[in-house]
Design a protein around this motif. Structure first.
Motif, PDB file in Angstrom:
ATOM      1  N   ILE A 171       0.680  -1.151  -0.026  1.00  0.00           N
ATOM      2  CA  ILE A 171       0.012  -0.015  -0.011  1.00  0.00           C
ATOM      3  C   ILE A 171       0.944   1.321  -0.047  1.00  0.00           C
ATOM      4  O   ILE A 171       1.727   1.465   0.709  1.00  0.00           O
ATOM      5  CB  ILE A 171      -0.926  -0.103   1.224  1.00  0.00           C
ATOM      6  CG1 ILE A 171      -1.675  -1.259   1.314  1.00  0.00           C
ATOM      7  CG2 ILE A 171      -1.995   1.114   1.108  1.00  0.00           C
ATOM      8  CD1 ILE A 171      -2.532  -1.404   2.501  1.00  0.00           C
ATOM      9  N   GLU A 172       0.812   1.959  -1.194  1.00  0.00           N
ATOM     10  CA  GLU A 172       1.792   3.263  -1.211  1.00  0.00           C
ATOM     11  C   GLU A 172       0.882   4.417  -1.193  1.00  0.00           C
ATOM     12  O   GLU A 172       0.185   4.732  -2.049  1.00  0.00           O
ATOM     13  CB  GLU A 172       2.646   3.006  -2.480  1.00  0.00           C
ATOM     14  CG  GLU A 172       3.275   1.709  -2.553  1.00  0.00           C
ATOM     15  CD  GLU A 172       3.813   1.662  -4.079  1.00  0.00           C
ATOM     16  OE1 GLU A 172       4.660   2.272  -4.268  1.00  0.00           O
ATOM     17  OE2 GLU A 172       3.357   0.495  -4.677  1.00  0.00           O
ATOM     18  N   ARG A 173       1.426   5.371  -0.378  1.00  0.00           N
ATOM     19  CA  ARG A 173       0.659   6.862  -0.603  1.00  0.00           C
ATOM     20  C   ARG A 173      -0.979   6.767  -0.540  1.00  0.00           C
ATOM     21  O   ARG A 173      -1.407   7.416  -1.275  1.00  0.00           O
ATOM     22  CB  ARG A 173       1.118   7.609  -1.794  1.00  0.00           C
ATOM     23  CG  ARG A 173       2.792   7.757  -1.890  1.00  0.00           C
ATOM     24  CD  ARG A 173       3.105   8.352  -3.352  1.00  0.00           C
ATOM     25  NE  ARG A 173       2.683   7.368  -4.421  1.00  0.00           N
ATOM     26  CZ  ARG A 173       3.349   6.359  -4.886  1.00  0.00           C
ATOM     27  NH1 ARG A 173       4.497   6.196  -4.215  1.00  0.00           N
ATOM     28  NH2 ARG A 173       2.765   5.758  -5.932  1.00  0.00           N
ATOM     29  N   ALA A 174      -1.354   5.980   0.524  1.00  0.00           N
ATOM     30  CA  ALA A 174      -2.582   5.789   0.564  1.00  0.00           C
ATOM     31  C   ALA A 174      -3.339   6.823   1.910  1.00  0.00           C
ATOM     32  O   ALA A 174      -2.525   7.074   2.662  1.00  0.00           O
ATOM     33  CB  ALA A 174      -3.197   4.337   0.765  1.00  0.00           C
ATOM     34  N   GLY A 175      -4.663   6.907   1.546  1.00  0.00           N
ATOM     35  CA  GLY A 175      -5.207   7.727   2.705  1.00  0.00           C
ATOM     36  C   GLY A 175      -5.726   9.267   2.496  1.00  0.00           C
ATOM     37  O   GLY A 175      -4.923   9.855   1.177  1.00  0.00           O
TER      38      GLY A 175
END
Length: 310
Positions: free
Chosen positions: A191-195
């Protein structure tokens, strides 16, 4: 000069054994309309294969209610106004594999254990070898209830306003079954650069564990790398009715999860929004790894127990 044209496929139970293979489906939707706009809008069908579809500018690629032993594979989903693929109402034994979703307007790949349109528990579904990028509303992967469902070998990147993965027992006002005692498993995920920030200014994490209106249990998260989340790596939250929490987080284990570059690595939310309260329950982290976080863990509550095992 047309837009928002509702075109797509529905199928009767007698279509069992059919396949939809090797074509593109470019719609003309310019806004979200709940109900129409689904390329495959299936109910009470089984044993159908959807393979090598390229779809853009619709509401959903696939919405399945009580659909069993379906296979959806090798497909591209682009620029949608709602979910990429959502299975609900007792859909079982399905395979979603080797698909990519880019810029969906709701969860890219979802399971929702509602029972409003027939069916019972969501179980024995496998979502694997998936990519979800640039989800502009909601999560890359989401599961609401069910059991014996597996999400594995997935890359999630650049969600804009919401979590990379949502694990929730919120019923959205529909009749719904919560999580069963048999596990719901997430494994081998990046999970990369999520939110992002959504719903009344609340900040969302890479993985959001939300115990809400139904039972929240049996969650297993294994071998997940969380890289540079916008806010938190993993966040726990509980829904309240008045001053009373609805259901606690229980039987939830994260194993070999690494979190790097997060403002907060693991966050037990003490007050997500006005009229709510702190997260309730417990979760265990086995061999967690932290690096370059502003703060590795934050739990200022007396209602939630975080256990860290080396």
């Amino acid at each position: 000069s047309q837009d928002n044209t509702d075109i797509g496929f529905r199928a009767e139970a007698s279509a069992k054994g059919s396949s939809f293979t090797g074509f593109a489906y470019f719609g003309n939707y310019t806004s979200r309309i709940d109900g129409p706009g689904k390329v495959f809008d299936f109910q009470n069908v089984s044993d159908i294969t959807i393979d090598d579809i390229w779809n853009e500018h619709m509401v959903c690629l696939y919405w399945g209610a009580n659909t069993d032993r379906m296979t959806i594979k090798n497909s591209r989903i682009r620029d949608m106004f709602a979910d990429g693929i959502n299975m609900t109402n007792g859909s079982t034994d399905n395979l979603v594999a080797n698909n990519e979703a880019r810029a969906t307007g709701d969860d890219s790949f979802a399971l929702f254990s509602a029972i409003d349109a027939g069916g019972a528990d969501m179980k024995n579904n496998v979502y694997e070898n998936l990519t979800t990028i640039l989800t502009w509303r909601a999560a890359g992967v989401a599961v609401y209830g069910g059991y014996n469902n597996t999400f594995r070998n997935i890359r999630i990147a650049d969600t804009l306003v919401y979590s990379g993965i949502t694990i929730s027992s919120l019923d959205f006002g529909y009749p719904m079954n919560g999580f069963g005692t048999d596990p719901t498993t997430f494994e081998n995920i990046t999970i990369e650069r999520a939110g992002g920030t959504f719903w009344k200014g609340q900040d969302f994490p890479a993985i959001w564990a939300f115990s809400a209106s139904k039972v929240f249990q049996g969650i297993r998260v294994n071998n997940v790398d969380i890289i540079d989340p916008t806010y938190h790596g993993v966040m726990f939250q509980t829904k309240y009715t008045g001053n009373t929490p609805e259901f606690p987080v229980k039987d939830t284990v994260f194993t070999d999860v690494s979190i790097s570059g997060a403002p907060i690595g693991i966050y037990v939310n003490e007050m997500p929004e006005a009229g709510q309260g702190p997260a309730v329950g417990e979760a265990t982290f086995v061999r967690p790894k932290f690096s370059n976080n502003g703060q590795n863990t934050k739990n200022d509550t007396s209602t939630f127990k975080l256990t860290m095992q080396p």
